[in-house]
Design a protein around this motif. Structure first.
Motif, short mmCIF file in Angstrom:
data_model
loop_
_atom_site.label_atom_id
_atom_site.label_comp_id
_atom_site.label_asym_id
_atom_site.label_seq_id
_atom_site.Cartn_x
_atom_site.Cartn_y
_atom_site.Cartn_z
N THR A 14 0.87 -1.13 0.09
CA THR A 14 0.08 -0.13 0.08
C THR A 14 0.86 1.16 0.04
O THR A 14 0.77 2.28 -0.73
CB THR A 14 -0.88 0.19 1.34
N VAL A 15 1.73 1.45 0.82
CA VAL A 15 2.81 2.65 0.90
C VAL A 15 3.85 2.26 0.34
O VAL A 15 4.47 3.31 -0.30
CB VAL A 15 2.88 2.69 2.46
N VAL A 16 4.60 1.06 0.48
CA VAL A 16 5.97 0.95 -0.12
C VAL A 16 5.65 -0.17 -1.28
O VAL A 16 5.21 -1.10 -1.25
CB VAL A 16 6.94 0.63 0.60
N ASP A 17 6.72 -0.05 -2.30
CA ASP A 17 6.76 -0.94 -3.39
C ASP A 17 7.58 -2.08 -3.06
O ASP A 17 9.00 -2.00 -3.48
CB ASP A 17 7.12 -0.43 -4.67
N ALA A 182 -5.65 0.39 2.78
CA ALA A 182 -4.91 -0.82 2.27
C ALA A 182 -5.39 -1.05 0.60
O ALA A 182 -6.34 -0.65 0.38
CB ALA A 182 -5.16 -1.92 2.99
N CYS A 183 -4.28 -1.63 0.22
CA CYS A 183 -4.69 -2.19 -1.37
C CYS A 183 -4.86 -3.55 -1.50
O CYS A 183 -5.08 -3.95 -2.45
CB CYS A 183 -3.14 -1.70 -1.98
N ILE A 201 -7.10 1.51 -1.89
CA ILE A 201 -5.99 2.18 -2.68
C ILE A 201 -5.58 1.27 -3.81
O ILE A 201 -5.00 0.11 -3.61
CB ILE A 201 -4.80 2.87 -1.98
N ASP A 202 -5.41 1.71 -5.11
CA ASP A 202 -5.34 0.67 -5.96
C ASP A 202 -3.83 0.58 -6.30
O ASP A 202 -3.45 1.66 -6.77
CB ASP A 202 -6.03 1.01 -7.46
N ARG A 203 -3.21 -0.52 -6.36
CA ARG A 203 -1.69 -0.50 -6.54
C ARG A 203 -1.46 -1.71 -7.60
O ARG A 203 -1.04 -2.75 -7.52
CB ARG A 203 -0.89 -1.11 -5.25
N PRO A 204 -1.91 -1.30 -8.97
CA PRO A 204 -1.82 -2.46 -10.04
C PRO A 204 -0.46 -3.07 -10.39
O PRO A 204 -0.46 -4.11 -10.75
CB PRO A 204 -2.25 -1.75 -11.24
#
Length: 239
Positions: A14-17, A182-183, A201-204
Motif C-alpha cells: 500500500t505504502v511501499v513497493d 490498504a491495497c 488504494i489501487d496498486r496495480p
C-alpha cells in the motif's frame, strides 16, 4: 459515511513497493550466490513464505515472533531450498539480506499524499512489520507517521481481530472511527468484519502487473481512490 477520526495504514504494497525494492536490494547477493536468478522472481518467492510463517504464530504453534526474525528465517529457508549452503555464508551478510525489507521506497504518490492526509487525521501504521523494522524503513525513505502500531503492539498478525482492535484501542477510538487504508482486499475485508472503516488504494503494479491473489475479497469499500493524494481529496470533499 461519517469521516473517520484516524487512518491506519497497511504498509507493504500500500505504502511501499516491496517487489521492486526487494528485487533491487537482493540483486547483488543473488549474483554472488545464485547467479542467473531473476531478482523479481526471488522477491515473489520470498513473499510467498510470508503468510505461512505468520500463520505459525497466529495458530499458536509458536509464540509471537517479530517480522524481522521471520524474514531471516524465511530467506534462509528459500536459499536452502535452492541449493545454497547458508551455513557457509557470513551471518552478517544473511542478516543484511533479511533487512532488505527495511530498505523499501514508497510509491510516487505517497510522500505528498501522506502529508496531505496528516493534515486531516492522525495517521498510523497497522502493519505486520515490527517497530525496529518500521523505524529503519522510515529513516531510509523519509516517511513520517504519528505512531507506529500494528503487530508488535497487538502481539498478533493480521488478519486476527486483535491486530485491528488493539490498534483502535491504543488510539482511544472505537473501531468504527478508525479507517484501514490498504491495497489488499483481504486485509480490508478482515478490518470491515471487526467494525473498522475501509479505504481501498489501487496498486496495480504491486505484483509487477500480475493479478492480485486476493481479488476474490473485493467489495464496495467505504472509501476508494487511485492513490493517496486522491484519497485526501475524497476526504476533503466530505468534510
Amino acid at each position: 459515511m461519517t469521516l473517520p477520526k484516524a487512518l491506519a495504514f497497511d504498509v507493504f504494497g500500500t505504502v511501499v513497493d516491496w517487489r521492486a525494492g526487494i528485487a533491487a536490494q537482493t540483486a547483488a547477493f543473488l549474483e554472488r550466490h545464485l547467479p542467473g536468478t531473476d531478482p523479481a522472481e526471488f522477491a515473489d518467492a520470498w513473499r510467498s513464505l510470508y503468510q505461512p510463517a505468520m500463520e505459525e504464530c497466529r495458530s499458536g504453534r509458536r509464540p509471537f515472533t517479530l517480522l524481522d526474525e521471520l524474514h531471516l528465517e524465511t530467506v534462509i529457508q528459500l536459499l536452502e531450498h535452492r541449493g545454497v549452503k547458508t551455513a557457509a555464508i557470513d551471518g552478517r551478510e544473511l542478516l543484511d539480506l533479511s533487512h532488505a525489507w527495511r530498505r523499501l521506497q514508497p510509491w510516487a504518490d505517497v510522500p505528498a499524499g501522506l502529508a496531505q492526509l496528516r493534515e486531516l487525521f492522525p495517521v498510523v501504521t497497522l502493519s505486520n512489520a515490527n517497530i525496529a523494522l518500521m523505524i529503519a524503513m522510515n529513516r531510509f525513505n523519509g516517511l513520517a507517521w504519528d505512531a507506529i502500531l500494528g503487530a508488535e503492539v497487538s502481539r498478533s498478525y493480521k488478519p486476527t481481530a486483535q491486530a485491528y482492535l488493539a490498534t483502535a484501542a491504543t488510539l482511544c477510538v472505537p473501531p468504527q472511527d478508525l479507517c484501514l487504508v490498504a491495497c489488499h482486499h483481504s486485509d480490508l475485508a478482515a478490518a470491515r468484519s471487526y467494525g473498522l472503516q475501509t479505504a481501498y488504494i489501487d496498486r496495480p503494479m504491486e505484483y509487477g502487473g500480475a493479478p492480485a491473489p486476493d481479488a476474490s475479497y473485493a467489495q464496495q469499500w467505504d472509501w476508494a481512490a487511485a492513490d493517496l493524494q486522491e484519497l485526501a481529496s475524497v476526504f476533503k470533499r466530505h468534510r
